[in-house]
Design an enzyme around this catalytic site. Structure first.
Site, PDB file in Angstrom:
ATOM      1  N   PRO A 129       0.985  -1.229  -0.055  1.00 42.00           N
ATOM      2  CA  PRO A 129      -0.017   0.037   0.134  1.00 42.00           C
ATOM      3  C   PRO A 129       0.804   1.257   0.047  1.00 42.00           C
ATOM      4  O   PRO A 129       2.049   1.257   0.466  1.00 42.00           O
ATOM      5  CB  PRO A 129      -0.805  -0.164   1.292  1.00 42.00           C
ATOM      6  CG  PRO A 129      -0.284  -1.103   2.194  1.00 42.00           C
ATOM      7  CD  PRO A 129       0.848  -2.024   1.230  1.00 42.00           C
ATOM      8  N   GLU A 130       0.395   2.163  -0.770  1.00 37.99           N
ATOM      9  CA  GLU A 130       1.081   3.462  -0.867  1.00 37.99           C
ATOM     10  C   GLU A 130       0.364   4.784  -0.011  1.00 37.99           C
ATOM     11  O   GLU A 130      -0.596   4.380   0.546  1.00 37.99           O
ATOM     12  CB  GLU A 130       1.537   3.762  -2.310  1.00 37.99           C
ATOM     13  CG  GLU A 130       2.529   2.926  -2.868  1.00 37.99           C
ATOM     14  CD  GLU A 130       2.876   3.158  -4.284  1.00 37.99           C
ATOM     15  OE1 GLU A 130       3.250   4.250  -4.628  1.00 37.99           O
ATOM     16  OE2 GLU A 130       3.017   2.230  -5.007  1.00 37.99           O
ATOM     17  N   HIS A 147      -6.158 -15.583  10.036  1.00 40.52           N
ATOM     18  CA  HIS A 147      -5.017 -14.529   9.815  1.00 40.52           C
ATOM     19  C   HIS A 147      -5.486 -13.279  10.649  1.00 40.52           C
ATOM     20  O   HIS A 147      -4.932 -12.000  10.587  1.00 40.52           O
ATOM     21  CB  HIS A 147      -4.806 -14.077   8.182  1.00 40.52           C
ATOM     22  CG  HIS A 147      -4.488 -15.236   7.573  1.00 40.52           C
ATOM     23  ND1 HIS A 147      -3.238 -15.957   7.778  1.00 40.52           N
ATOM     24  CD2 HIS A 147      -4.867 -15.729   6.549  1.00 40.52           C
ATOM     25  CE1 HIS A 147      -2.977 -16.858   6.846  1.00 40.52           C
ATOM     26  NE2 HIS A 147      -4.150 -16.790   6.010  1.00 40.52           N
ATOM     27  N   ARG A 149       0.213 -11.991   5.495  1.00 42.77           N
ATOM     28  CA  ARG A 149       1.743 -12.339   5.226  1.00 42.77           C
ATOM     29  C   ARG A 149       2.572 -11.907   6.478  1.00 42.77           C
ATOM     30  O   ARG A 149       4.137 -11.837   6.612  1.00 42.77           O
ATOM     31  CB  ARG A 149       2.267 -11.742   3.933  1.00 42.77           C
ATOM     32  CG  ARG A 149       1.861 -12.583   2.717  1.00 42.77           C
ATOM     33  CD  ARG A 149       2.136 -12.002   1.552  1.00 42.77           C
ATOM     34  NE  ARG A 149       3.601 -12.249   1.216  1.00 42.77           N
ATOM     35  CZ  ARG A 149       4.396 -12.082   0.214  1.00 42.77           C
ATOM     36  NH1 ARG A 149       3.629 -11.707  -0.917  1.00 42.77           N
ATOM     37  NH2 ARG A 149       5.410 -12.494   0.122  1.00 42.77           N
ATOM     38  N   ARG A 159      23.190  13.571  -7.029  1.00 42.56           N
ATOM     39  CA  ARG A 159      22.710  12.280  -6.930  1.00 42.56           C
ATOM     40  C   ARG A 159      22.835  11.364  -8.256  1.00 42.56           C
ATOM     41  O   ARG A 159      22.198  11.544  -9.181  1.00 42.56           O
ATOM     42  CB  ARG A 159      21.241  12.103  -6.388  1.00 42.56           C
ATOM     43  CG  ARG A 159      21.126  12.713  -5.061  1.00 42.56           C
ATOM     44  CD  ARG A 159      21.922  11.859  -3.728  1.00 42.56           C
ATOM     45  NE  ARG A 159      21.497  10.662  -3.587  1.00 42.56           N
ATOM     46  CZ  ARG A 159      20.472  10.345  -2.763  1.00 42.56           C
ATOM     47  NH1 ARG A 159      19.920  11.139  -2.065  1.00 42.56           N
ATOM     48  NH2 ARG A 159      20.189   9.035  -2.825  1.00 42.56           N
TER      49      ARG A 159
END
Ligand SMILES: [Zn+2]
Length: 282
Positions: A15-16, A99, A118, A159
């Site tokens: 998820p972002e 879960h 997970r 960079r």
């Protein structure tokens, strides 16, 4: 290649910022509720639960904030319950099965259940608002006034990494992951392979503008559904509305830009898939 097949072959799907923000908003009805009791069905997720996790019993939830991809549940007594969803973590209001790792009962009879197949999620407790080792190194929030194109430009200077990798660096800007980095760079017309040090000030302006549009649009859409059942909002329903991507997971599809005859290409950068149009993005 179908979307689902690719979601698996791409490896880590996390998820972002928009998805976590959607979860945060889904949890807001908890504000004002008092915790009756807590049940842990195992000793750890990614890390062990804190030994004093049970000390949240009896406390009232005073607010729910977010920093990067961390949900910060503010409790009475200046205590913060930190939650990270990892890859497959989700909150619901009813038990689902094997879960379910954390069950919280509230005084009003409602429940909060944390489910995470997970178990890459994280939970911790700390005193104060942001004084936690996982929060200390974080860069600016992309949707706050702390982040702008000048700040981005100064972080990229010198960079030698790609701009795609730079956008994933949580010290440069937080909450942007693999999906939204591809989408932002497509809309900004910038190649994901371009070196960070070669991103000009006008390019930074485009990246900043498009990041705001892409992230806000995704938040409005309620986040992104990648796989059925992967994310659930607090209602217990699928909380992520289907969200159309411009390039992500669309390898060999026609580029959606008007007058572009190019195809979306997939490359791997730092072990992660990147999708872009070589004709539109320079
Ligand atoms: Zn194109």
């Amino acid at each position: 290649m179908g979307r689902e097949a690719c979601a698996f072959s791409c490896g880590v799907i996390m998820p972002e910022l928009p998805e976590v923000e959607t979860v945060r908003r889904g949890l807001l009805p908890l504000v004002g509720k008092r915790i009756l009791s807590l049940e842990l069905n195992r000793s750890n997720l990614r890390f062990p639960f804190p030994e004093d996790m049970d000390s949240i019993s009896g406390l009232k939830i005073e607010g729910i904030d977010r920093r990067a991809k961390y949900i910060l549940i503010r409790l009475e007594g200046d205590l913060t319950w930190l939650c990270h969803l990892g890859m497959t973590g989700r909150f619901g209001n009813e038990p689902e099965g094997k879960h379910d790792h954390v069950l919280v009962d509230f005084v009003d009879g409602t429940r909060l259940v944390y489910t995470d197949p997970r178990r890459f999620g994280i939970m911790d407790l700390f005193e104060g608002k942001f004084n936690h080792k996982l929060l200390n190194h974080l860069g600016p929030e992309p949707l706050s006034s702390d982040w702008d194109s000048d700040k981005l430009h100064s972080c990229l200077r010198g960079r030698n990494i790609s701009i795609k990798s730079a956008l994933l660096d949580q010290r440069i800007v937080v909450g942007i992951g693999n999906i939204y980095a591809s989408e932002i760079l497509f809309r900004a017309g910038i190649s994901p392979k371009r070196k960070a040090k070669n991103i000009s000030k006008p390019m930074c302006k485009r990246i900043h503008q498009q990041a705001l549009i892409v992230l806000n649009t995704a938040i409005e859409a309620g986040g992104t559904t990648l796989r059925d059942g992967q994310f659930k909002n607090f209602d217990g329903n699928l909380g992520y509305f289907p969200h159309e991507f411009a390039v992500y997971d669309l390898e060999n599809e026609n580029c959606s830009s008007i007058d572009c005859k190019g195809l979306v290409k997939r490359i791997v950068q730092s072990g992660r898939s990147t999708f872009y149009c070589p004709k539109c993005q320079k």
